[in-house]
Design a protein around this motif. Structure first.
Motif, PDB file in Angstrom:
ATOM      1  N   ALA A 157      -6.032 -12.866  -6.876  1.00 53.23           N
ATOM      2  CA  ALA A 157      -5.416 -11.671  -6.288  1.00 53.23           C
ATOM      3  C   ALA A 157      -6.561 -10.733  -5.950  1.00 53.23           C
ATOM      4  N   ILE A 158      -6.717 -10.407  -4.678  1.00 48.39           N
ATOM      5  CA  ILE A 158      -7.811  -9.550  -4.228  1.00 48.39           C
ATOM      6  C   ILE A 158      -7.204  -8.324  -3.563  1.00 48.39           C
ATOM      7  N   ALA A 159      -7.472  -7.165  -4.138  1.00 46.89           N
ATOM      8  CA  ALA A 159      -6.911  -5.925  -3.618  1.00 46.89           C
ATOM      9  C   ALA A 159      -7.991  -4.857  -3.655  1.00 46.89           C
ATOM     10  N   ALA A 160      -7.624  -3.646  -3.226  1.00 44.65           N
ATOM     11  CA  ALA A 160      -8.579  -2.534  -3.222  1.00 44.65           C
ATOM     12  C   ALA A 160      -7.905  -1.310  -3.809  1.00 44.65           C
ATOM     13  N   ASN A 208      -2.676   3.014  -3.499  1.00 40.03           N
ATOM     14  CA  ASN A 208      -3.513   2.066  -2.789  1.00 40.03           C
ATOM     15  C   ASN A 208      -2.981   0.649  -2.907  1.00 40.03           C
ATOM     16  N   PHE A 209      -3.733  -0.299  -2.317  1.00 45.48           N
ATOM     17  CA  PHE A 209      -3.197  -1.640  -2.150  1.00 45.48           C
ATOM     18  C   PHE A 209      -3.004  -2.391  -3.465  1.00 45.48           C
ATOM     19  N   THR A 268      12.850   2.377  -7.858  1.00 48.57           N
ATOM     20  CA  THR A 268      12.482   3.669  -7.279  1.00 48.57           C
ATOM     21  C   THR A 268      10.969   3.712  -7.192  1.00 48.57           C
ATOM     22  N   SER A 269      10.444   3.946  -6.002  1.00 48.28           N
ATOM     23  CA  SER A 269       8.988   3.922  -5.823  1.00 48.28           C
ATOM     24  C   SER A 269       8.528   5.088  -4.965  1.00 48.28           C
ATOM     25  N   PHE A 270       7.388   5.663  -5.367  1.00 49.05           N
ATOM     26  CA  PHE A 270       6.781   6.781  -4.656  1.00 49.05           C
ATOM     27  C   PHE A 270       5.355   6.423  -4.258  1.00 49.05           C
ATOM     28  N   ALA A 271       5.013   6.667  -3.009  1.00 49.91           N
ATOM     29  CA  ALA A 271       3.618   6.612  -2.582  1.00 49.91           C
ATOM     30  C   ALA A 271       3.093   8.032  -2.567  1.00 49.91           C
ATOM     31  N   MET A 272       1.837   8.188  -2.926  1.00 47.78           N
ATOM     32  CA  MET A 272       1.233   9.511  -2.902  1.00 47.78           C
ATOM     33  C   MET A 272       1.018   9.978  -1.457  1.00 47.78           C
ATOM     34  N   ALA A 323      -0.448   2.140   5.260  1.00 52.50           N
ATOM     35  CA  ALA A 323       0.246   0.865   5.052  1.00 52.50           C
ATOM     36  C   ALA A 323       0.909   0.819   3.688  1.00 52.50           C
ATOM     37  N   VAL A 324       0.309   1.468   2.684  1.00 53.72           N
ATOM     38  CA  VAL A 324       0.881   1.484   1.337  1.00 53.72           C
ATOM     39  C   VAL A 324       2.186   2.274   1.331  1.00 53.72           C
ATOM     40  N   LYS A 325       2.221   3.352   2.089  1.00 53.35           N
ATOM     41  CA  LYS A 325       3.433   4.176   2.151  1.00 53.35           C
ATOM     42  C   LYS A 325       4.634   3.382   2.639  1.00 53.35           C
TER      43      LYS A 325
END
Length: 286
Positions: A196-199, A238-239, A250-254, A260-262
């Motif tokens: 799993a490769i993410a940033a 982030n990713f 229930t999910s919140f993006a900052m 893309a994360v949003k």
């Protein structure tokens, strides 16, 4: 009804000075008093996570190293997902050949072979995050901060983990050119399989076993508590947060999240310097 809240740390729970704002501390306490459990979900190792959480007097379970290590509130290990040693060494070989600086994480240590590069990289990063600091101030602040964040400098990381019989849980690579160089490396590393490769930021990539992801770890933890996905709330920017944003009901993006994360979150809250976590928690509690 929400029974469990999972929050990322850097860029989410923490402000740009790597501190938990008072508003976020109060919101977490309010949620806990209402019977809602809180768990920190971060790419950090235990020492780096505790440096910020203990300072804020927040004592909660932790999903560490993107899901490679999960601890309960007493710091006891619930489960871990290491990268097989041979494959971890292959990853290290490929990064070295590309001239990319990296560090490795085990359950108890963070290892590096280059202290000078680490200070230079993080001082530049801090200067970008806190432009009010002069270059000299950024270097001084970085040096001071890095004395608090535990890291072990060694001549040979491979031999060290062999000698200590440690499992490698995560490899993190940094490059000032960001995606320009790291995207190509991500593609090469993907050929190894089962990774799993993410940033967590544009200037890094975080490499774990494919089963070491925040969403998988959060699901396992919730299930152990008899909590369903619909009763879970997650917050991230982030990713490496995407898997838990997709899992939680229930999910919140900052507000400072990557665009893309949003798209993976059901809601968007304010930025990490505007106490976005506190506002998301308050919204759910109301």
């Amino acid at each position: 009804m929400i029974k469990l809240i999972a929050s990322d740390m850097d860029g989410t729970l923490l402000n740009n000075h790597m501190e938990v704002p008072e508003e976020n501390i109060k919101a977490i306490s309010k949620a806990q008093k209402a019977g809602v459990e809180f768990i920190a979900a971060t790419g950090r190792g235990i020492g780096h996570a505790l440096a910020s959480l203990d300072e804020a007097n927040i004592h909660v379970p932790m999903i560490l190293l993107n899901g490679a290590l999960v601890l309960d509130a007493n710091r006891d290990v619930l489960f871990s997902v290491p990268i097989p040693r041979e494959k971890a060494f292959q990853i290290m070989d490929m990064l070295e050949e590309a001239g990319i600086y990296f560090e490795i994480f085990t359950a108890k240590h963070v290892y590096s072979e280059n202290k000078v590069y680490r200070i230079d990289f993080f001082s530049s990063h801090l200067a970008e995050m806190a432009p009010e600091l002069s270059p000299k101030m950024a270097i001084a602040a970085t040096a001071e901060r890095l004395t608090i964040l535990p890291i072990t400098y060694v001549k040979d990381m491979r031999q060290t983990v062999i000698d200590n019989n440690e499992e490698i849980l995560k490899v993190i690579a940094f490059d000032k050119n960001g995606p320009i160089k790291l995207q190509a490396m991500t593609e090469k590393l993907s050929t190894l399989g089962e990774l799993a490769i993410a940033a967590s930021e544009a200037s890094n990539i975080e490499i774990n076993h494919e089963n070491a992801q925040k969403g998988i770890a959060l699901a396992q933890y919730a299930e152990s508590k008899g909590i369903t996905a619909d009763e879970v709330m997650s917050i991230g920017d982030n990713f490496n947060d995407v898997s838990m944003l997709k899992y939680a009901g229930t999910s919140f993006a900052m507000g400072n999240a990557e665009p893309a994360v949003k798209s993976y979150a059901k809601f968007v809250t304010d930025t990490n310097v505007e106490n976005g976590v506190a506002k998301a928690i308050e919204q759910v509690l109301e």
